[in-house]
Design a protein around this motif. Structure first.
Motif, short mmCIF file in Angstrom:
data_model
loop_
_atom_site.label_atom_id
_atom_site.label_comp_id
_atom_site.label_asym_id
_atom_site.label_seq_id
_atom_site.Cartn_x
_atom_site.Cartn_y
_atom_site.Cartn_z
N VAL A 24 0.85 -1.19 0.00
CA VAL A 24 0.00 0.00 0.00
C VAL A 24 0.89 1.24 0.00
O VAL A 24 1.66 1.47 0.94
N VAL A 25 0.80 2.02 -1.07
CA VAL A 25 1.65 3.22 -1.21
C VAL A 25 0.79 4.39 -1.69
O VAL A 25 -0.21 4.19 -2.39
N PRO A 26 1.16 5.62 -1.30
CA PRO A 26 0.37 6.79 -1.72
C PRO A 26 0.54 7.13 -3.19
O PRO A 26 -0.30 7.80 -3.79
N ASP A 27 1.66 6.71 -3.78
CA ASP A 27 1.89 6.91 -5.21
C ASP A 27 2.81 5.81 -5.70
O ASP A 27 3.26 4.97 -4.91
N THR A 28 3.09 5.80 -6.99
CA THR A 28 3.84 4.69 -7.56
C THR A 28 5.20 5.13 -8.09
O THR A 28 5.74 4.54 -9.02
N ARG A 29 5.77 6.20 -7.51
CA ARG A 29 7.10 6.61 -7.92
C ARG A 29 8.11 5.52 -7.58
O ARG A 29 7.95 4.78 -6.61
N ALA A 30 9.17 5.46 -8.39
CA ALA A 30 10.15 4.39 -8.23
C ALA A 30 10.77 4.40 -6.84
O ALA A 30 10.93 3.34 -6.21
N TRP A 31 11.13 5.59 -6.34
CA TRP A 31 11.77 5.63 -5.02
C TRP A 31 10.83 5.17 -3.93
O TRP A 31 11.26 4.64 -2.90
N ARG A 32 9.52 5.34 -4.17
CA ARG A 32 8.55 4.90 -3.17
C ARG A 32 8.45 3.37 -3.16
O ARG A 32 8.20 2.76 -2.09
N LEU A 33 8.66 2.75 -4.30
CA LEU A 33 8.53 1.29 -4.38
C LEU A 33 9.80 0.55 -3.99
O LEU A 33 9.74 -0.64 -3.65
N GLU A 34 10.95 1.24 -4.06
CA GLU A 34 12.23 0.59 -3.79
C GLU A 34 12.24 -0.22 -2.48
O GLU A 34 12.72 -1.37 -2.46
N PRO A 35 11.75 0.31 -1.35
CA PRO A 35 11.81 -0.46 -0.09
C PRO A 35 11.01 -1.75 -0.11
O PRO A 35 11.17 -2.60 0.78
N PHE A 36 10.11 -1.92 -1.12
CA PHE A 36 9.22 -3.09 -1.14
C PHE A 36 9.71 -4.15 -2.13
O PHE A 36 8.97 -5.09 -2.45
N ARG A 37 10.96 -4.02 -2.61
CA ARG A 37 11.47 -4.98 -3.60
C ARG A 37 11.33 -6.43 -3.12
O ARG A 37 11.00 -7.33 -3.91
N ALA A 38 11.64 -6.67 -1.84
CA ALA A 38 11.63 -8.05 -1.32
C ALA A 38 10.25 -8.49 -0.84
O ALA A 38 10.06 -9.65 -0.47
N THR A 39 9.27 -7.58 -0.87
CA THR A 39 7.94 -7.91 -0.36
C THR A 39 7.20 -8.87 -1.27
O THR A 39 6.56 -9.82 -0.82
N HIS A 40 7.31 -8.60 -2.58
CA HIS A 40 6.61 -9.45 -3.54
C HIS A 40 7.32 -9.30 -4.89
O HIS A 40 7.76 -8.19 -5.25
N PRO A 41 7.46 -10.37 -5.67
CA PRO A 41 8.16 -10.28 -6.96
C PRO A 41 7.52 -9.30 -7.93
O PRO A 41 8.18 -8.84 -8.87
N LEU A 42 6.25 -8.95 -7.70
CA LEU A 42 5.59 -7.96 -8.56
C LEU A 42 6.33 -6.62 -8.54
O LEU A 42 6.46 -5.96 -9.58
#
Length: 572
Positions: A275-293
């Motif tokens: 769950v993220v407020p936006d889909t910017r790359a830097w916002r998604l970086e911390p979730f790399r290991a959360t799910h392969p998606l």
């Protein structure tokens, strides 16, 4: 032209200047006690002779278009004065049409300056009806109130010998007036105008020469990211769909999701617990290991950017048959003064950098300024203790010792000071900076206060940077942060361009070319046999430019210089 001055020798005002103006068929040169008019080819040849014999400071209304014929002919001019760039230092911002340049140089109300009816001196090829030149010639090029006549701004004015001669004469008069104003405005502003003008000339050379690439490597890298070159529109849609499926296969049942729609992507991520407020790359970086998606989505974005912005159409449009990537360049971004470029020259994706390769018999000399903005702050603020820290190879190490913190914290402290960050760990680090380097912090605080109040600030080199007013606390705070950073970033841009201008002339006799100016980085294309000599020159030119720019050796500026075959070979 025997009385033309050598720089540093007293001479009649403007005696070192020679102005040029080019029209479609005619051109003119004007100097303090003479003039020459002829065809474009004749004047280009005459400029070459005059450069060799007298080395004047060439004056033009703007490098583009009035220096284009000279650069296209391969002339390497040593010194110049660009009226548009000098005006941007005086007035701030980007607008620099001839009417406003003339008005500002002569103390006239810019609001009363005439606007051209069709095109202007920067667009002399626009079609207009003939017959304007004669009326201006009869009445003179200026109105009773001192402003240029509208006819003079018409592109048609440059279609006759009298027209180009008049425009060259006006340019010479404007340059003399500008130089007086700049000297009155700031002690370093004339020198800044010299290097800014040289940067505008360098921009034309960069546009002409282009950035060397290896076409086969570039095509293979595009193919690796975006797939093969489409054979038809249907084939392009199939490739795009296959690229999307590399992401959507991680969420079965959602294959219809539009990955180019941020709302759809957020829903897709929410379905796998991200769950993220936006889909910017830097916002998604911390979730790399959360799910392969997440990893698949980040990789898809890189491929999509190459496919849509740096794909086969881009390659065809901007890489010439000589395997050079070309785009337009500007010497000033209209804000603090950084150089800008088009067509990917300033934001080429990292996966494509291996394709930026020296041509046979050549190498690249790459030089990247180290910790440039902190070192600039030390110089422009006059903080002696901070300047002492800048004598070190790594400025952050002595700062850490002064603050009694680890190096990473010291770096945060310096960046917080320059960018106005006051909360969290940065706030505590900033208080340490206040105690250890009060002069540097006072300099930044003064700029921030001016920006918050909506007052223009000046860079170290004298560039005026306008700041808008705001009626809200948040707006005033934002303008304060902008001004705080502008006085540092703007000064860093000034030093960089002074360095680039010095390097440009120093390496020309060795057949070397600057082919890229990227923020604080120079990339030169150099004959292999001269690579070591050019690398040494780049370093010595930095020392020379910094000494002239600061007027001392109190602050040490450093560059990481290397000889490489591909841009990607440079260490991060």
């Amino acid at each position: 032209m025997n009385d033309m001055a050598v720089e540093g020798v007293q001479a009649p005002l403007g005696a070192d200047l020679a102005s040029v103006a080019f029209g479609p068929h005619h051109a003119a040169v004007r100097w303090s006690d003479g003039a020459r008019t002829g065809s474009v080819e004749q004047i280009v040849s005459f400029v070459g002779e005059l450069e060799a014999s007298h080395r004047p400071r060439w004056v033009w209304w703007a490098a583009d278009p009035h220096a284009v014929p000279l650069v296209s002919a391969g002339l390497v001019l040593g010194r110049c004065w660009d009226l548009a760039e000098a005006h941007r230092i005086l007035a701030g911002g980007w607008e620099a049409d001839p009417g406003h340049v003339w008005a500002r140089a002569h103390g006239l109300d810019p609001a009363a300056a005439p606007r051209p009816t069709a095109g202007d001196l920067f667009d002399f090829t626009s079609p207009t009806e003939p017959g304007l030149t004669s009326s201006a010639a009869a009445a003179g090029p200026t109105r009773a109130d001192g402003h240029l006549r509208r006819e003079v701004l018409s592109p048609d004015f440059l279609r006759t010998p009298d027209g180009v001669s008049t425009v060259a004469d006006l340019a010479l008069r404007a340059a003399v007036a500008q130089r007086i104003l700049l000297a009155q405005q700031h002690t370093r502003a004339v020198s800044t105008a010299y290097s800014e003008s040289a940067a505008a000339l360098l921009c034309l050379e960069l546009s002409r020469d282009g950035l060397p690439v290896h076409r086969q490597t570039l095509e293979s890298l595009i193919a690796a990211a975006a797939g093969p070159r489409p054979e038809s529109e249907r084939h392009a849609m199939e490739i795009r769909r296959e690229r999307d499926l590399q992401v959507l296969r991680h969420v079965p049942g959602r294959e219809s999701t539009d990955l180019r729609n941020p709302v759809h992507v957020r829903e897709l991520l929410r379905a796998v617990g991200v769950v993220v407020p936006d889909t910017r790359a830097w916002r998604l970086e911390p979730f790399r290991a959360t799910h392969p998606l997440v990893e698949a989505l980040l990789q898809w974005r890189k491929a999509e950017r190459i496919a849509t912005t740096y794909g086969y159409s881009w390659l065809t449009a901007h890489v010439g048959p000589d395997d050079r990537l070309r785009g337009g360049w500007t010497a000033c971004d209209g804000a603090a003064g950084r150089m800008t470029a088009q067509n990917g020259l300033h934001n080429l994706p990292a996966p494509l950098r291996p394709a930026v390769a020296a041509h046979p018999g050549h190498v690249f000399v790459r030089a990247d300024l180290g910790q440039i903005e902190p070192r600039v702050l030390a110089a422009v603020s006059g903080d002696r203790r901070f300047a002492a820290a800048a004598q070190s190879d790594d400025l952050y190490a002595p700062v850490a010792a002064d603050l009694g913190v680890d190096r990473p914290v010291a770096k945060v402290a310096v960046l917080a000071a320059m960018y106005g960050q006051t909360s969290g760990p940065a706030g505590e680090a900033l208080r340490g900076m206040e105690r250890s380097y009060p002069v540097a912090l006072a300099y930044l605080r003064s700029a921030a206060d001016a920006g918050a109040a909506g007052r223009a600030v000046q860079t170290y080199g004298g560039r005026r940077v306008p700041v808008p007013t705001s009626d809200t606390p948040a707006g005033r705070a934002a303008h304060g942060r902008f001004a705080r950073n502008a006085v540092v970033q703007g000064a860093a841009a000034e030093l960089f361009k002074a360095w680039a201008a010095t390097v440009r002339l120093a390496v020309a006799p060795l057949g070397a070319q600057i082919v890229l100016c990227l923020h604080d980085e120079l990339l030169l294309h150099v004959p292999l046999e001269h690579s070591a000599e050019v690398a040494a020159l780049v370093t010595s030119c930095l020392d020379d430019a910094a000494r002239r720019w600061t007027g001392s050796r109190d602050v040490r500026f450093v560059a990481d210089t290397s000889i490489i075959e591909r841009w990607s070979d440079a260490k991060p």
